[in-house]
Design a protein around this motif. Structure first.
Motif, PDB file in Angstrom:
ATOM      1  N   ALA A 119      40.672  43.010  39.885  1.00 22.44           N
ATOM      2  CA  ALA A 119      41.901  42.997  41.269  1.00 22.44           C
ATOM      3  C   ALA A 119      40.933  43.697  42.176  1.00 22.44           C
ATOM      4  O   ALA A 119      40.905  43.085  43.549  1.00 22.44           O
ATOM      5  CB  ALA A 119      43.060  43.695  40.913  1.00 22.44           C
ATOM      6  N   LEU A 200      49.700  45.651  44.377  1.00 18.03           N
ATOM      7  CA  LEU A 200      50.119  43.981  44.349  1.00 18.03           C
ATOM      8  C   LEU A 200      48.993  43.256  43.535  1.00 18.03           C
ATOM      9  O   LEU A 200      49.220  42.133  42.645  1.00 18.03           O
ATOM     10  CB  LEU A 200      50.432  43.550  45.631  1.00 18.03           C
ATOM     11  CG  LEU A 200      51.342  42.103  45.350  1.00 18.03           C
ATOM     12  CD1 LEU A 200      52.282  41.907  44.659  1.00 18.03           C
ATOM     13  CD2 LEU A 200      51.476  41.531  46.786  1.00 18.03           C
ATOM     14  N   ASN A 201      47.736  43.373  44.122  1.00 17.10           N
ATOM     15  CA  ASN A 201      46.516  42.528  43.559  1.00 17.10           C
ATOM     16  C   ASN A 201      46.514  42.822  42.163  1.00 17.10           C
ATOM     17  O   ASN A 201      46.391  41.941  41.416  1.00 17.10           O
ATOM     18  CB  ASN A 201      45.096  43.019  44.340  1.00 17.10           C
ATOM     19  CG  ASN A 201      45.398  42.193  45.845  1.00 17.10           C
ATOM     20  OD1 ASN A 201      46.047  41.383  46.041  1.00 17.10           O
ATOM     21  ND2 ASN A 201      44.443  42.981  46.569  1.00 17.10           N
ATOM     22  N   VAL A 204      49.363  41.075  40.124  1.00 19.48           N
ATOM     23  CA  VAL A 204      49.278  39.599  40.105  1.00 19.48           C
ATOM     24  C   VAL A 204      48.036  39.260  39.164  1.00 19.48           C
ATOM     25  O   VAL A 204      48.260  38.411  38.179  1.00 19.48           O
ATOM     26  CB  VAL A 204      49.161  38.953  41.440  1.00 19.48           C
ATOM     27  CG1 VAL A 204      48.693  37.421  41.276  1.00 19.48           C
ATOM     28  CG2 VAL A 204      50.146  39.367  42.310  1.00 19.48           C
ATOM     29  N   SER A 207      49.084  39.954  35.540  1.00 19.14           N
ATOM     30  CA  SER A 207      50.073  38.974  35.101  1.00 19.14           C
ATOM     31  C   SER A 207      49.576  37.486  34.584  1.00 19.14           C
ATOM     32  O   SER A 207      50.136  37.145  33.726  1.00 19.14           O
ATOM     33  CB  SER A 207      51.313  38.717  36.069  1.00 19.14           C
ATOM     34  OG  SER A 207      52.007  40.018  36.308  1.00 19.14           O
ATOM     35  N   PHE A 208      48.862  37.124  35.527  1.00 17.80           N
ATOM     36  CA  PHE A 208      48.213  35.997  35.080  1.00 17.80           C
ATOM     37  C   PHE A 208      47.349  36.060  33.981  1.00 17.80           C
ATOM     38  O   PHE A 208      47.042  34.984  33.007  1.00 17.80           O
ATOM     39  CB  PHE A 208      47.213  35.297  36.355  1.00 17.80           C
ATOM     40  CG  PHE A 208      48.120  34.593  37.340  1.00 17.80           C
ATOM     41  CD1 PHE A 208      48.757  33.290  37.328  1.00 17.80           C
ATOM     42  CD2 PHE A 208      48.383  35.184  38.566  1.00 17.80           C
ATOM     43  CE1 PHE A 208      49.578  32.604  37.966  1.00 17.80           C
ATOM     44  CE2 PHE A 208      49.309  34.549  39.500  1.00 17.80           C
ATOM     45  CZ  PHE A 208      49.656  33.191  39.207  1.00 17.80           C
ATOM     46  N   ARG A 223      58.410  41.369  33.793  1.00 14.65           N
ATOM     47  CA  ARG A 223      57.044  41.205  34.743  1.00 14.65           C
ATOM     48  C   ARG A 223      57.454  40.709  35.878  1.00 14.65           C
ATOM     49  O   ARG A 223      56.692  41.140  37.023  1.00 14.65           O
ATOM     50  CB  ARG A 223      56.054  40.338  34.098  1.00 14.65           C
ATOM     51  CG  ARG A 223      54.588  40.592  34.617  1.00 14.65           C
ATOM     52  CD  ARG A 223      54.043  42.228  34.463  1.00 14.65           C
ATOM     53  NE  ARG A 223      52.792  42.250  34.754  1.00 14.65           N
ATOM     54  CZ  ARG A 223      52.104  43.451  34.836  1.00 14.65           C
ATOM     55  NH1 ARG A 223      52.598  44.633  34.399  1.00 14.65           N
ATOM     56  NH2 ARG A 223      51.027  43.356  35.363  1.00 14.65           N
ATOM     57  N   GLY A 224      58.349  39.580  36.098  1.00 16.02           N
ATOM     58  CA  GLY A 224      58.369  39.241  37.264  1.00 16.02           C
ATOM     59  C   GLY A 224      59.315  40.250  38.328  1.00 16.02           C
ATOM     60  O   GLY A 224      58.955  40.233  39.433  1.00 16.02           O
ATOM     61  N   LEU A 227      56.606  42.577  39.589  1.00 19.47           N
ATOM     62  CA  LEU A 227      55.932  41.580  40.660  1.00 19.47           C
ATOM     63  C   LEU A 227      56.522  41.542  41.785  1.00 19.47           C
ATOM     64  O   LEU A 227      56.027  41.743  43.084  1.00 19.47           O
ATOM     65  CB  LEU A 227      55.368  40.282  40.258  1.00 19.47           C
ATOM     66  CG  LEU A 227      54.784  39.357  41.205  1.00 19.47           C
ATOM     67  CD1 LEU A 227      53.324  39.968  41.566  1.00 19.47           C
ATOM     68  CD2 LEU A 227      54.521  37.793  40.733  1.00 19.47           C
ATOM     69  N   ALA A 231      55.912  43.308  45.451  1.00 13.89           N
ATOM     70  CA  ALA A 231      55.645  42.320  46.805  1.00 13.89           C
ATOM     71  C   ALA A 231      56.570  43.152  47.762  1.00 13.89           C
ATOM     72  O   ALA A 231      56.221  43.128  49.029  1.00 13.89           O
ATOM     73  CB  ALA A 231      56.096  40.885  46.487  1.00 13.89           C
TER      74      ALA A 231
END
Length: 565
Positions: A119, A200-201, A204, A207-208, A223-224, A227, A231
């Motif tokens: 990240a 945040l990086n 994200v 998570s992916f 996890r959402g 995130l 954000a």
């Protein structure tokens, strides 16, 4: 200037040194900015002259004034466009230079593996390089043109009516303090925004990367929310920076507006005959209008410099992050040099120690030799240093102490990047054909060489069952083949390199018994006559070795002698 030389500088000097690739373009941009100011002053002079001619009903003067206004307007616009284009070109050069440094630090060709996470690496390559480049594109041309532009405006104002110039000079004294406060006010906000962006990086990317695991655990919703929280944190930090920038900009606008208002009031009252400064030249429409038109130009560089204070804090944070990534990148790195080593390569580690930064103990402490043409298995618990030892042998990391050497009957040298074959437990397959994925090991390989690699890796049967054989397109990540088949594609790729030293990092991890056996057999065929060092938990691979070593707390011990292959 090398990366290490840049690192020895202070933060401010390092940030300034980053501008070197675009300095030529920035100088030219600053020159055209100054020309733009001169053309603009002339344009306003032509406009004021035309207004005076209209007042005096001088038709010829009106025509020439309009012509001069049109010509100088075109020249001013052209100079401004050219200055912007040159600044953009300089910014691209700066960003490219930083990305080249980052590429050298983040990829194995740098002589080390950067400790930056994916990240942070992506953030540095995409955003931080642009932040530094944008800062220099804004400030470097301005540093060349600002003083000349302000002096030109002040000189014209003083020439036509010196009391107005005195008002400008007196007001100027209030601006540096405001600009300094603006910079100090923005620093804390920029640090918070940078930390929030980095967080945040990372969220994200993780998570992916772990979406399948999150879905299996039923943790997607949680996890959402994580995130969304990250954000929102970045949103608040960004709004804080914007509020600070707005407040400091508002203070500067008040000072500038006050100065222009004082001059406008004075000129208006003077034209009406209510105010007359002793020994001051007489004001007419041309003089008054010209002073009013050029006064805002006097403050334009200061307004841009105030904006640059906020940009500077952002660029400083970016430069520190980039500097932290590239700080240990060597200026020159040994690379695989031709001709390629054609004999089996022996490896010697002499008093080699390696310790990660901040660690209180050595990860590797080894003094060992691997004979040319031998197969050595290194076993040990997870985290015991097996992969780190392989990276030292490959030249991907530099030892904290001691030396690593490759040797044949005629050559003794430091590890040469690209000079060995590496097969790990994670096989990277591109969204391309099987042929293209194998050809990564040798871009110039002929069809015959590719077929030999396929046979050596035991892929012939796999290729035959694929719908289009070697032309079958694999999905991103290797969709269309099993994990064991993907490993054998990696073996074919390594075979195509023609290296005589193979380093294997858990090449049979996560495979079932049949796939493990197939991969082991493929490795034995592909590495015939080569030196092989394999880090493994597999009994099957250890049983195929000439020598088995165990690593414990970084120390290597001979476990047992196994019959030669």
């Amino acid at each position: 200037m090398t990366t290490n030389e840049m690192y020895e500088k202070s933060d401010d000097a390092w940030l300034a040194a980053c501008a070197a690739p675009g300095r030529r373009w920035f100088r030219l941009s600053g020159t055209f900015r100054t020309l733009e100011t001169l053309f603009t002053i002339t344009r306003w002079g032509a406009l004021a002259w035309t207004a005076q001619a209209v007042m005096n009903r001088a038709g010829a003067h009106e025509t020439w004034g309009l012509v001069a206004f049109a010509v100088t307007s075109v020249l001013a616009v052209g100079a401004g466009w050219t200055a912007g284009t040159l600044a953009e070109r300089g910014a691209r050069a700066v960003a490219t230079g930083l990305r080249q440094q980052l590429t050298g630090a983040l990829l194995p060709t740098a002589g080390r593996i950067s400790e930056a996470g994916p990240a942070e690496a992506a953030w540095a390559m995409v955003d931080l390089a642009e932040d530094v480049a944008d800062f220099h594109a804004q400030t470097a041309p301005m540093s060349r043109s600002a003083s000349l532009s302000m002096v030109a405006v002040l000189a014209v104002t003083a020439a036509v009516h010196w009391p107005a110039a005195i008002v400008l000079v007196l007001t100027t004294a209030l601006l540096p303090l405001n600009m300094r406060l603006a910079g100090l006010f923005a620093q804390h906000g920029a640090d918070r925004q940078s930390a929030a962006t980095r967080h945040l990086n990372a969220v994200v990317l993780d998570s992916f990367r772990g979406m399948r695991t999150l879905r299996e655990l039923g943790a997607v919703g949680r996890r959402g929310r994580t995130l969304a929280t990250a954000a929102e944190r970045l949103n608040k930090a960004t709004l804080s920076v914007l509020r600070r920038a707005f407040l400091s900009g508002m203070v500067m606008d008040v000072v500038i507006t006050f100065s222009i208002a004082v001059n406008a009031t004075y000129i208006g009252l003077s034209l009406l005959g209510y105010v007359q400064v002793p020994h001051a030249p007489r004001l007419d429409l041309f003089t008054g209008l010209l002073v009013l038109l050029v006064c805002p130009m006097y403050f334009a560089p200061m307004r841009a410099r105030a904006s640059a204070f906020h940009q500077r804090e952002r660029a400083t944070v970016a430069a520190c992050a980039v500097r932290g990534i590239v700080k240990d990148t060597p200026a020159e790195v040994p690379r695989a040099a031709g001709p390629r080593l054609t004999e089996p390569v022996g490896v010697s580690l002499t008093a080699v120690r390696f310790r990660f930064g901040g660690a209180d103990h050595d990860t590797v402490n080894a003094d060992v030799e691997f004979a040319p043409g031998s197969w050595t298995a290194i076993t040990g618990a997870s985290g015991s240093g097996k992969s780190t030892l392989l990276s030292l042998i490959a030249g991907l990391r530099r030892p904290s102490a001691g030396s690593v050497k490759w040797q044949t009957s005629s050559v003794r040298q430091a590890p040469a990047l690209g000079g060995c074959a590496w097969v790990g437990q994670q096989t990277v397959l591109l969204d391309a054909t099987v042929r293209d994925n194998i050809r990564l090991g040798g871009p110039e390989a002929t069809e015959r060489q590719i077929r030999r690699a396929v046979d050596a890796a035991g892929l012939s049967g796999v290729i035959e069952r694929l719908p289009e054989g070697l032309n079958t397109r694999l999905g991103e990540g290797g969709w269309g083949v099993s994990t064991g088949e993907a490993r054998r594609i990696a073996i074919a790729r390594a075979f195509l390199r023609g290296a005589r030293l193979w380093l294997l990092d858990e090449p049979t991890a996560h495979l079932d018994a049949d796939s493990e056996r197939e991969v082991a057999e493929a490795l034995r065929r592909a590495t015939d006559g080569c030196t092989v060092i394999v880090a493994t938990h597999s009994f099957l691979l250890a049983a195929a070795a000439d020598i088995v070593l165990t690593i414990d707390d970084g120390l290597l011990h001979e476990a047992r002698l196994v019959n030669a292959r």
